[in-house]
Design an enzyme around this catalytic site. Structure first.
Site, PDB file in Angstrom:
ATOM      1  CB  CYS A  30      19.274 -20.998  32.671  1.00  0.00           C
ATOM      2  SG  CYS A  30      20.626 -21.283  31.571  1.00  0.00           S
ATOM      3  CB  CYS A  54      19.042 -30.545  31.633  1.00  0.00           C
ATOM      4  SG  CYS A  54      19.691 -28.907  31.367  1.00  0.00           S
ATOM      5  CB  CYS A  61      20.554 -16.194  32.036  1.00  0.00           C
ATOM      6  SG  CYS A  61      21.313 -17.817  32.190  1.00  0.00           S
ATOM      7  CB  CYS A  76      27.090 -18.593  30.083  1.00  0.00           C
ATOM      8  SG  CYS A  76      26.673 -18.323  28.341  1.00  0.00           S
ATOM      9  CB  CYS A  89      21.141 -13.801  28.685  1.00  0.00           C
ATOM     10  SG  CYS A  89      21.643 -14.486  27.104  1.00  0.00           S
ATOM     11  CD  GLU A 134      23.223 -25.828  38.330  1.00  0.00           C
ATOM     12  OE1 GLU A 134      23.872 -25.239  39.209  1.00  0.00           O
ATOM     13  OE2 GLU A 134      22.021 -25.691  38.147  1.00  0.00           O
TER      14      GLU A 134
HETATM   15  N1  SAH Z   1      22.954 -20.975  26.285  1.00  0.00           N
HETATM   16  C1  SAH Z   1      21.954 -21.742  25.656  1.00  0.00           C
HETATM   17  C2  SAH Z   1      21.689 -23.007  26.397  1.00  0.00           C
HETATM   18  C3  SAH Z   1      21.142 -22.817  27.790  1.00  0.00           C
HETATM   19  S1  SAH Z   1      19.471 -23.215  27.711  1.00  0.00           S
HETATM   20  C4  SAH Z   1      20.703 -20.921  25.455  1.00  0.00           C
HETATM   21  O1  SAH Z   1      20.639 -19.845  26.010  1.00  0.00           O
HETATM   22  O2  SAH Z   1      19.860 -21.362  24.698  1.00  0.00           O
HETATM   23  C5  SAH Z   1      18.871 -22.300  28.973  1.00  0.00           C
HETATM   24  C6  SAH Z   1      17.509 -21.729  28.609  1.00  0.00           C
HETATM   25  O3  SAH Z   1      16.884 -21.246  29.791  1.00  0.00           O
HETATM   26  C7  SAH Z   1      17.600 -20.583  27.648  1.00  0.00           C
HETATM   27  O4  SAH Z   1      16.510 -20.573  26.760  1.00  0.00           O
HETATM   28  C8  SAH Z   1      17.510 -19.423  28.586  1.00  0.00           C
HETATM   29  O5  SAH Z   1      17.159 -18.287  27.916  1.00  0.00           O
HETATM   30  C9  SAH Z   1      16.494 -19.921  29.576  1.00  0.00           C
HETATM   31  N2  SAH Z   1      16.530 -19.197  30.850  1.00  0.00           N
HETATM   32  C10 SAH Z   1      17.573 -18.603  31.439  1.00  0.00           C
HETATM   33  N3  SAH Z   1      17.205 -18.013  32.582  1.00  0.00           N
HETATM   34  C11 SAH Z   1      15.886 -18.247  32.715  1.00  0.00           C
HETATM   35  C12 SAH Z   1      14.926 -17.883  33.693  1.00  0.00           C
HETATM   36  N4  SAH Z   1      15.262 -17.193  34.748  1.00  0.00           N
HETATM   37  N5  SAH Z   1      13.634 -18.286  33.508  1.00  0.00           N
HETATM   38  C13 SAH Z   1      13.303 -19.032  32.437  1.00  0.00           C
HETATM   39  N6  SAH Z   1      14.162 -19.405  31.498  1.00  0.00           N
HETATM   40  C14 SAH Z   1      15.443 -19.010  31.622  1.00  0.00           C
HETATM   41 FE1  SF4 Z   2      24.381 -18.106  28.468  1.00  0.00          FE
HETATM   42 FE2  SF4 Z   2      22.220 -18.064  30.015  1.00  0.00          FE
HETATM   43 FE3  SF4 Z   2      22.334 -16.559  27.827  1.00  0.00          FE
HETATM   44 FE4  SF4 Z   2      22.122 -19.239  27.569  1.00  0.00          FE
HETATM   45  S1  SF4 Z   2      20.615 -17.849  28.479  1.00  0.00           S
HETATM   46  S2  SF4 Z   2      23.497 -17.860  26.449  1.00  0.00           S
HETATM   47  S3  SF4 Z   2      23.316 -19.883  29.344  1.00  0.00           S
HETATM   48  S4  SF4 Z   2      23.648 -16.357  29.632  1.00  0.00           S
END
Ligand code: SAH
Ligand code: SF4
Length: 360
Positions: free
Chosen positions: A344, A116, A130, A123, A127, A95
């Protein structure tokens, strides 16, 4: 064998590929490059200045679009954000989110069309908050699949994309080879010609990847998903911190600062009772100051099935104010709805675009 996708080649790469197909003339690569990027050709039969035999050979062995858009969803909260799903040749879905330039006061247009981009299917970093991490890791995207999202977005939007944020599914720095290959083409004046300052790479703290990206030597923008200003908090929500704790991450970011041109942005999701205490604000101030970084505060966007809760608006504002008082450049933005369940970072993405597409 799947067809070779031509998107991921620079002009030199295309020349080598053509030479391997018995077409050694260098100007053919330039012609092909023009068809692919200037005309955004989707079909070899349009390439009328190439000999029919070469066109046939290319059509038999190569492709121009590695993914097919299967669904487009429009935001229903009044914004023009659009998410689309594409199917890749092996059937996996990826996506991407199109975020049009914000219309500012008096109808002024900030002028940037942001995409984006996803870098992986799922992934591996897992996290705990996420949605992408929840699904686990399937595979890296190829450079062509990364580039294909940009061309698909232009077809969906009917406009050129001129700003990129690697904030979709996946950890871009865990797919560094393909990321760098895609970036070469993205920045290539004969291809997409998007400047490094219009590209933001977001990482949750992949230290070796950061080092490789720094060596790449381009003034890209860097966003770091910090989400906790001490190991105790990061360990709780980001397994990546066990491998690369702050004692490793922060020196890597200092090194980035030494070579990079832009301020780092620290992304900080606010999660009730996890990382939004005033003690955490103080620690965050220390980290941001030490790195001369900006902070983006993102009130947590609820994910179905996960226990995490967004703090009240009052608490988010109080956290933000602590940073303002310490003179840390900081932004906090509320969104009306969660109607597009973007990869995310949907909330933050919107803000990135509204901030003029700088990703900062
Ligand atoms: N993996 C990389 C790139 C993905 S960016 C990273 O983690 O930076 C995605 C961003 O959205 C990250 O900052 C992540 O922490 C944030 N994110 C993930 N789940 C989220 C949520 N439920 N609410 C707000 N931000 C979220
Ligand atoms: Fe992966 Fe989501 Fe963590 Fe970014 S925030 S590293 S996409 S698990």
């Amino acid at each position: 064998m799947p067809p070779t996708c031509l998107l991921e080649y620079t002009r030199t790469g295309l020349a080598e590929l053509l030479a391997g197909m018995g077409e050694p003339k260098a100007f053919r690569a330039a012609q092909l490059m023009e068809w692919i990027w200037k005309h955004r050709a989707t079909d070899f039969s349009r390439m009328t200045n190439l000999a029919p035999a070469l066109r046939e050979k290319l059509a038999a062995q190569c492709c121009l679009r590695p993914l097919q858009v299967v669904e487009v969803s429009q935001s229903t909260n009044g914004s023009d954000t659009r998410k689309f799903l594409s199917r890749m040749q092996d059937g996996h879905l990826v996506e991407s989110v199109i975020i049009p330039a914000a219309v500012g006061r008096g109808g002024a247009h900030s002028g940037r069309m942001t995409l984006c981009v996803s870098s992986q299917v799922g992934c591996a970093f897992g996290c705990k908050f996420c949605a992408s991490g929840l699904l686990g890791f399937t595979r890296n995207l190829t450079a062509s699949e990364i580039l294909g999202q940009i061309l698909a977005a232009e077809e969906v939007a009917g406009e050129r994309i001129d700003n990129l944020v690697f904030m979709g599914m996946g950890e871009p720095l865990a797919n560094i080879d393909n990321l760098l290959r895609a970036l070469e083409v993205i920045m290539d004046p004969h291809a997409l010609n998007i400047g490094a300052r219009h590209i933001t790479v977001s990482t949750s703290g992949n230290v070796p990847g950061l080092q490789r990206l720094a060596e790449f030597g381009k003034p890209l923008r860097l966003a770091v998903s910090l989400h906790g200003a001490c190991d105790e908090v990061r360990d709780q929500i980001m397994p990546v911190n066990k491998k690369w704790p702050l004692a490793k991450l922060i020196p890597a970011l200092r090194e980035w600062n030494r070579t990079g041109k832009h301020m780092i942005t620290l992304e900080y999701i606010l999660i009730q009772g996890v990382n939004n205490s005033m003690e955490q604000a103080k620690l965050l101030i220390g980290v941001a100051r030490g790195l001369n970084a900006k902070v983006n505060l993102i009130p947590y966007n609820t994910v179905e099935g996960l226990p995490w809760v967004r703090p009240t608006e009052r608490d988010c504002r109080a956290f933000c104010q602590a940073l303002v008082d310490a003179r840390i450049p900081v932004t906090l933005r509320y969104e009306k709805g969660h109607d597009i369940n973007a990869a995310c970072g949907q909330l933050r993405l919107r803000r990135v675009a509204e901030n003029g597409g700088s990703g900062q």
